[in-house]
Write an enzyme that holds these catalytic residues in place. Structure first.
Site, PDB file in Angstrom:
ATOM      1  N   LYS A 200    -137.339  25.455  13.729  1.00 57.18           N
ATOM      2  CA  LYS A 200    -137.997  24.824  14.231  1.00 57.18           C
ATOM      3  C   LYS A 200    -137.812  23.419  13.230  1.00 57.18           C
ATOM      4  O   LYS A 200    -138.515  22.048  13.147  1.00 57.18           O
ATOM      5  CB  LYS A 200    -139.353  25.535  14.469  1.00 57.18           C
ATOM      6  N   GLU A 206    -133.659  30.062   4.310  1.00 54.78           N
ATOM      7  CA  GLU A 206    -132.060  31.251   4.913  1.00 54.78           C
ATOM      8  C   GLU A 206    -132.096  30.838   5.851  1.00 54.78           C
ATOM      9  O   GLU A 206    -130.631  30.775   5.817  1.00 54.78           O
ATOM     10  CB  GLU A 206    -133.465  32.390   5.152  1.00 54.78           C
ATOM     11  N   GLY A 257    -143.701  28.844  15.781  1.00 54.03           N
ATOM     12  CA  GLY A 257    -142.516  29.531  15.363  1.00 54.03           C
ATOM     13  C   GLY A 257    -142.108  30.922  16.591  1.00 54.03           C
ATOM     14  O   GLY A 257    -141.038  31.536  17.947  1.00 54.03           O
ATOM     15  N   ARG A 258    -143.631  32.127  16.660  1.00 55.64           N
ATOM     16  CA  ARG A 258    -143.174  32.870  17.639  1.00 55.64           C
ATOM     17  C   ARG A 258    -143.200  32.898  19.054  1.00 55.64           C
ATOM     18  O   ARG A 258    -143.399  33.818  19.707  1.00 55.64           O
ATOM     19  CB  ARG A 258    -144.042  34.513  15.983  1.00 55.64           C
ATOM     20  N   GLU A 343    -147.901  38.692  12.272  1.00 52.22           N
ATOM     21  CA  GLU A 343    -148.348  37.247  11.919  1.00 52.22           C
ATOM     22  C   GLU A 343    -149.298  36.068  12.663  1.00 52.22           C
ATOM     23  O   GLU A 343    -149.560  35.469  11.787  1.00 52.22           O
ATOM     24  CB  GLU A 343    -147.014  35.692  11.712  1.00 52.22           C
ATOM     25  N   HIS A 374    -137.296  62.051  17.606  1.00 52.46           N
ATOM     26  CA  HIS A 374    -137.137  62.844  16.181  1.00 52.46           C
ATOM     27  C   HIS A 374    -136.963  62.340  15.065  1.00 52.46           C
ATOM     28  O   HIS A 374    -136.043  62.773  14.037  1.00 52.46           O
ATOM     29  CB  HIS A 374    -134.987  63.365  16.651  1.00 52.46           C
ATOM     30  N   LYS A 502    -142.785  32.315  -0.925  1.00 58.06           N
ATOM     31  CA  LYS A 502    -141.678  30.812  -0.618  1.00 58.06           C
ATOM     32  C   LYS A 502    -141.703  29.679  -1.663  1.00 58.06           C
ATOM     33  O   LYS A 502    -140.674  30.046  -2.759  1.00 58.06           O
ATOM     34  CB  LYS A 502    -141.701  30.327   0.553  1.00 58.06           C
TER      35      LYS A 502
HETATM   36  O1  F6P Z   1    -142.130  33.319   8.512  1.00 58.02           O
HETATM   37  C1  F6P Z   1    -143.046  32.027   8.530  1.00 58.02           C
HETATM   38  C2  F6P Z   1    -142.153  30.573   9.409  1.00 58.02           C
HETATM   39  O2  F6P Z   1    -142.899  29.719   9.061  1.00 58.02           O
HETATM   40  C3  F6P Z   1    -141.658  31.808  11.122  1.00 58.02           C
HETATM   41  O3  F6P Z   1    -143.623  31.176  11.709  1.00 58.02           O
HETATM   42  C4  F6P Z   1    -141.111  31.071  11.775  1.00 58.02           C
HETATM   43  O4  F6P Z   1    -141.016  32.129  12.995  1.00 58.02           O
HETATM   44  C5  F6P Z   1    -140.143  31.371  10.977  1.00 58.02           C
HETATM   45  O5  F6P Z   1    -140.762  30.927   9.698  1.00 58.02           O
HETATM   46  C6  F6P Z   1    -138.677  30.182  10.826  1.00 58.02           C
HETATM   47  O6  F6P Z   1    -139.608  28.997  10.836  1.00 58.02           O
HETATM   48  P1  F6P Z   1    -138.317  28.069  11.399  1.00 58.02           P
HETATM   49  O7  F6P Z   1    -137.811  28.041  12.753  1.00 58.02           O
HETATM   50  O8  F6P Z   1    -138.643  26.554  10.721  1.00 58.02           O
HETATM   51  O9  F6P Z   1    -136.486  28.020  10.706  1.00 58.02           O
END
Ligand code: F6P
Length: 533
Positions: A200, A206, A257-258, A343, A374, A502
């Site tokens: 987003k 990452e 995002g979610r 979240e 199990h 972060k």
């Molecule tokens: O973990 C925090 C967060 O902002 C989530 O809400 C989001 O889904 C994720 O990081 C990834 O963010 P982005 O889509 O901006 O890379």
């Protein structure tokens, strides 16, 4: 916006629920409740679009249900819902609307329809182009994203495996740990791979790090034409362009995002299952949106589930809920629901920033049945904590092995039955147990083999796991999370809790190479010293 309705704990219904819990709720016995009321299954079952729910094996009665609906009314749940659906800035700490429902609404029926459908049409046309493997040459897609830019597609693609393109492999890379991307890259050839960089913000550490590794690998392997083999799904089109990506599908800040798998973030799903099936996924979610928006609370499945969640969390004080999908395709659903619920509702202050004096999000966890049986079901049956379990059963399988399917369904039914009925010490005493020690005292053995029972569960039933039913199921979960969050008076749409880690990571990163531990606490400094290489 209307003046804010009271938080749940400041209502008359809350006080009435407290009294009701002390008088009848705490001690409610499911076995007696079923014996007393032949209509209990009908009264507590609910048919919503694509999803049937048996809520009758839960620790509530009609009086609880009525009081919970009064609570929803006093908290103006309907007003809050309507404000969200109308595009009011209900995510107040970020000043944003929350309009994932608009992503699955038919053209012209929700805010932002023109831009939503323009991107959707373009994305689906692109997906169809990729699916034409003879022309595109693509045999593998790799979605690089994390959190909401990963969990939805990573859950939905295996769930809809029987609808997926037979000649395109789908890979998902999320973790910044290089053990995630390395084995994936080993299986790829640059000329037949499409990388989807899903973020987003297009700034997430990452995702940016993995995207850089993928681009370098592509070039090192003799890959040509980054523009053809990398595509971006993001709200930050300039950042994607800076990365060298020329094909991008956008979305907007009013998509959390979610809640974003219905947007361009769904591109891997669309490539896997095709445009028609992706539209069916959206249609299923929209059908659930209409149900949530229009059905009276008494018959409104997401509302009833959200109210039950409040009852369990704040009156019974259960701290977790286990999700047990008896369909292997839903193996990633618990992980998806963890982000969706924890979240969203893992918050400790209300809209005003005041600390809430009650519990909010439960811990959501689980594994597909029968694997969980199990592993941790022992604790669910005989442990000291009560954990409501949510079973998901699918009537028609997407494989031909009816014998296996009947075994899976019988196990699902047996588990909810066992949790409820339990086994008395007398019943245990009367049984012959070939695996028990012949010398162990029989009464003591019976106590080990006793099940308290009266442990609650919900069973959700889908007719088949299809794009449409999956869409409806997921939208149901979204609205259920909205319901409990609205009653708790918290903002379910921000996630400030991810910020601190972060920021500290950014501070620690240069110390990994320099070894500088100045100003760190002794534990962090000691661990850094051990981990540095
Ligand atoms: O973990 C925090 C967060 O902002 C989530 O809400 C989001 O889904 C994720 O990081 C990834 O963010 P982005 O889509 O901006 O890379």
């Amino acid at each position: 916006m209307k003046p804010a309705a009271p938080r749940c704990d400041r209502t008359l219904a809350w006080r009435a629920l407290q009294g009701h819990f002390e008088a009848h709720g705490r001690e409610l016995d499911l076995r007696e409740a079923f014996a007393r009321d032949a209509g209990r299954f009908d009264a507590f079952s609910c048919q919503a679009p694509e999803v049937f729910a048996d809520l009758s094996k839960n620790l509530w009665d009609l009086a609880t249900h009525k009081l919970l609906i009064e609570l929803a009314d006093e908290c103006d749940l309907a007003g809050r819902r309507d404000a969200m659906l109308a595009g009011e800035p209900v995510n107040r700490t970020e000043g944003r609307a929350v309009l994932h429902t608009a992503l699955r609404a038919p053209a012209g029926s929700a805010p932002h329809a023109t831009q939503v459908h323009a991107v959707l049409d373009a994305m689906l046309a692109y997906a169809e182009g990729v699916r034409d493997t003879a022309r595109s040459g693509i045999r593998a897609i790799v979605n690089i994203g994390i959190g909401g830019s990963d969990l939805g597609p990573q859950m939905a693609v295996p769930a809809l495996e029987s609808f997926t393109h037979p000649d395109i492999e789908c890979h998902f890379v999320s973790n910044v740990d290089g053990h995630d991307i390395t084995p994936v890259l080993k299986r790829l050839r640059p000329e037949s791979t499409l990388f989807i960089i899903a973020s987003k913000t297009f700034t997430t550490q990452e995702t940016m790090a993995n995207a850089a590794v993928a681009r370098q690998w592509f070039l090192d392997q003799g890959g040509r034409d980054i523009a053809r083999h990398f595509v971006g799904t993001t709200t930050n089109l300039p950042a994607a362009a800076q990365f060298g990506i020329t094909t991008t599908f956008g979305f907007w800040d009013w998509v959390g995002g979610r809640f974003s798998m219905w947007s361009a973030i769904g591109l891997p799903i669309a490539i896997a299952i095709g445009a028609t099936n992706f539209r069916a996924l959206l249609a299923g979610a929209h059908a659930m949106d209409r149900h949530f928006a229009t059905e009276p609370f008494e018959r409104n499945l997401p509302v009833r589930l959200g109210l039950l969640d409040v009852w369990y969390r704040n009156f019974h004080r259960f701290t977790s809920r286990s999700v047990a999908p008896y369909h292997q395709g839903l193996k990633r659903l618990p992980a998806y629901l963890q982000q969706l619920e924890m979240e969203s509702n893992g918050k400790r202050v209300d809209w005003q920033g005041d600390t809430v004096p009650f519990g909010t999000s439960p811990v959501v966890w689980g594994e597909p049945g029968t694997n969980g049986q199990h592993a941790y079901f022992q604790m669910l049956h005989q442990g000291t904590d009560v954990v409501p379990v949510e079973f998901i059963a699918v009537r028609v399988p997407s494989h031909p092995h009816l014998d296996l399917h009947h075994k899976a369904l019988a196990n699902c039914l047996a588990q909810s039955q066992a949790l409820m009925v339990g086994k008395t010490a007398a019943q245990a005493r009367a049984e012959r147990v070939p695996t028990a020690s012949a010398t162990f005292d029989a009464d003591q053995l019976a106590r080990h083999r006793t099940f308290p029972g009266n442990r609650p569960s919900t069973t959700l039933v889908l007719d088949a796991l299809t794009p449409r039913s999956l869409g409806a199921l997921l939208a149901m979960y979204e609205h259920r999370v909205f319901t409990s969050g609205a009653l708790w008076g918290i903002n379910s749409f921000d996630q400030w809790g991810v910020e601190l880690g972060k920021a500290l990571c950014n501070e620690l990163l240069p110390r990994m190479s320099s070894g500088d531990v100045a100003g760190l606490d002794a534990s962090t400094a000691g661990l850094l010293g051990r981990l540095r290489s």
